[in-house]
Design an enzyme around this catalytic site. Structure first.
Site, mmCIF file in Angstrom:
data_model
loop_
_atom_site.group_PDB
_atom_site.id
_atom_site.type_symbol
_atom_site.label_atom_id
_atom_site.label_comp_id
_atom_site.label_asym_id
_atom_site.label_seq_id
_atom_site.Cartn_x
_atom_site.Cartn_y
_atom_site.Cartn_z
ATOM 1 N N LYS A 13 1.028 -1.268 0.112
ATOM 2 C CA LYS A 13 -0.101 0.020 0.034
ATOM 3 C C LYS A 13 0.972 1.283 0.071
ATOM 4 C CE LYS A 13 -1.982 -1.139 3.942
ATOM 5 N NZ LYS A 13 -1.280 -2.375 4.478
ATOM 6 N N ARG A 86 -8.987 1.095 9.433
ATOM 7 C CA ARG A 86 -8.566 -0.282 9.694
ATOM 8 C C ARG A 86 -9.410 -1.183 10.342
ATOM 9 N NH1 ARG A 86 -2.817 0.414 8.965
ATOM 10 N NH2 ARG A 86 -1.819 -1.448 9.466
ATOM 11 N N ARG A 125 12.034 -6.091 4.444
ATOM 12 C CA ARG A 125 11.754 -4.699 4.372
ATOM 13 C C ARG A 125 13.057 -3.977 5.069
ATOM 14 N NH1 ARG A 125 6.175 -1.653 5.304
ATOM 15 N NH2 ARG A 125 6.366 -2.810 7.302
ATOM 16 N N ARG A 157 11.991 -2.041 10.907
ATOM 17 C CA ARG A 157 11.258 -1.686 11.701
ATOM 18 C C ARG A 157 10.790 -2.312 12.983
ATOM 19 N NH1 ARG A 157 5.887 0.220 8.082
ATOM 20 N NH2 ARG A 157 4.949 -0.852 9.622
ATOM 21 N N ARG A 168 0.419 -8.674 13.616
ATOM 22 C CA ARG A 168 -0.329 -7.875 12.668
ATOM 23 C C ARG A 168 -0.760 -8.611 11.746
ATOM 24 N NH1 ARG A 168 4.974 -5.280 10.204
ATOM 25 N NH2 ARG A 168 3.658 -3.848 9.225
#
Ligand code: AP5
Ligand code: MG
Length: 214
Positions: A13, A86, A125, A157, A168
Site C-alpha cells: 500500500k 482499519r 523490508r 522496523r 499484525r
C-alpha cells in the site's frame, strides 16, 4: 477524489501510494507513517502509541479518528488514505468526517496478495528515516544497509520482527478484513493483484481508476 488503500500489512500500500502521490499529485495520508513521525519527534501522541505499534496491535479508534480529523480539513481534493480505515468503526468515522466537507470515499483499492508473500516482504523490508523503503531481495539499495537517496543507515522496523509480523497478520484478519465486505456492499470495492512487480501493480491501479472513471 478520496481513495482508500486496503490490504494486509506488507501488501504494498505504502509503495504504491507514494508512486501515485508523486506521479498524479495525490496527497498521501498514511496513519502508520504519521504515528512513526510522532514517535520520532517524541510527542505525547508518539509516546502513547509507541508500545502499541511495536507490539503489532491497533491504536484505538478514538485516537486514530482524532488524528484524521485534525488533518482532513487542510487536505487537497485528491487523497489516498493508506492503512486507514482499519476497522469498521474507523470506516464509519471517516464517512462522517468527509461528509462535513461534502466529500465521500470514491473507491477502495484492495491489495490482494497471499499471506506467505506478505511475510516474505515484511521480513525483507528495510526502511530509511527519509521515508524510502527497500526490499532487500527484490529492490535492494546499491550499497548494503545504506539509503540510495540520502546516505543514511537503513533500519528494520520494530514491528517487522517475526513475532510482531504474525501478530499484525492476526489483527488484520480479526479487525481489518471485515472491511472487505463492508466496502463490497457499498459498491466501492476494486481488487488489485498486488503480488506482481511494483510497476505492474501501478499499471493496474491506473487502469482501474481510468476505466471506472474514478
Ligand atoms: P502501517 O505503517 O500502516 O503498517 P501496515 O498496514 O502494517 O502496512 P505496512 O506499512 O507494513 O505495509 P504496506 O502495505 O504499506 O507495504 P509497503 O509498501 O511498505 O501501520 C503500522 C502500525 O501503526 C499498525 O500496526 C498499528 O499499530 C498502527 N496503525 C496505523 N494505522 C492505524 C489505524 N488506522 N488504526 C489503528 N492503528 C493503526 O511494502 C512492504 C515491503 O514490500 C517493502 O519492503 C516494499 O519494498 C516491498 N514491496 C512493495 N511492493 C512490492 C512488490 N510489488 N513486489 C515485491 N516487494 C514489494
Ligand atoms: Mg505502509
Amino acid at each position: 477524489m478520496n481513495l482508500v488503500f486496503l490490504g494486509y500489512p506488507g501488501s504494498g500500500k505504502g509503495t504504491q501510494a507514494k508512486m501515485l502521490a508523486e506521479r498524479k499529485n495525490f496527497a498521501h495520508l498514511s496513519t502508520g507513517d504519521l504515528f512513526r513521525e510522532e514517535i520520532a519527534k517524541g510527542t505525547k501522541l508518539g509516546q502513547t502509541v509507541k508500545d502499541i505499534i511495536s507490539s503489532g496491535k491497533l491504536v484505538s479508534d478514538n485516537i486514530v479518528l482524532e488524528v484524521i480529523e485534525s488533518k482532513i480539513g487542510s487536505l487537497k481534493n485528491d487523497v489516498i488514505f493508506d492503512g486507514f480505515p482499519r476497522t469498521v468503526e474507523q470506516a464509519e468515522g471517516l464517512e462522517n468526517l468527509l461528509e462535513k466537507y461534502s466529500r465521500k470515499v470514491d473507491a477502495v483499492l484492495f491489495f490482494e496478495v497471499e499471506e506467505r508473500e506478505v511475510v516474505k516482504r515484511l521480513s525483507a523490508r528495510r526502511s530509511c528515516s527519509c521515508g524510502r523503503v527497500y526490499n532487500v531481495i527484490s529492490n535492494p539499495p546499491k550499497k548494503e544497509g545504506i539509503c540510495d537517496s540520502c546516505g543514511a543507515a537503513l533500519f528494520t522496523r520494530e514491528d517487522d520482527k517475526p513475532e510482531v509480523i504474525s501478530k499484525r497478520i492476526d489483527v488484520y484478519k480479526d479487525l481489518t478484513s471485515p472491511l472487505i465486505s463492508y466496502y463490497r456492499t457499498q459498491g466501492l470495492f476494486h481488487i488489485i493483484n498486488a503480488s506482481r512487480p511494483g510497476e505492474e501493480v501501478y499499471g493496474e491501479i491506473e487502469k482501474t481508476l481510468s476505466e471506472e472513471k474514478i
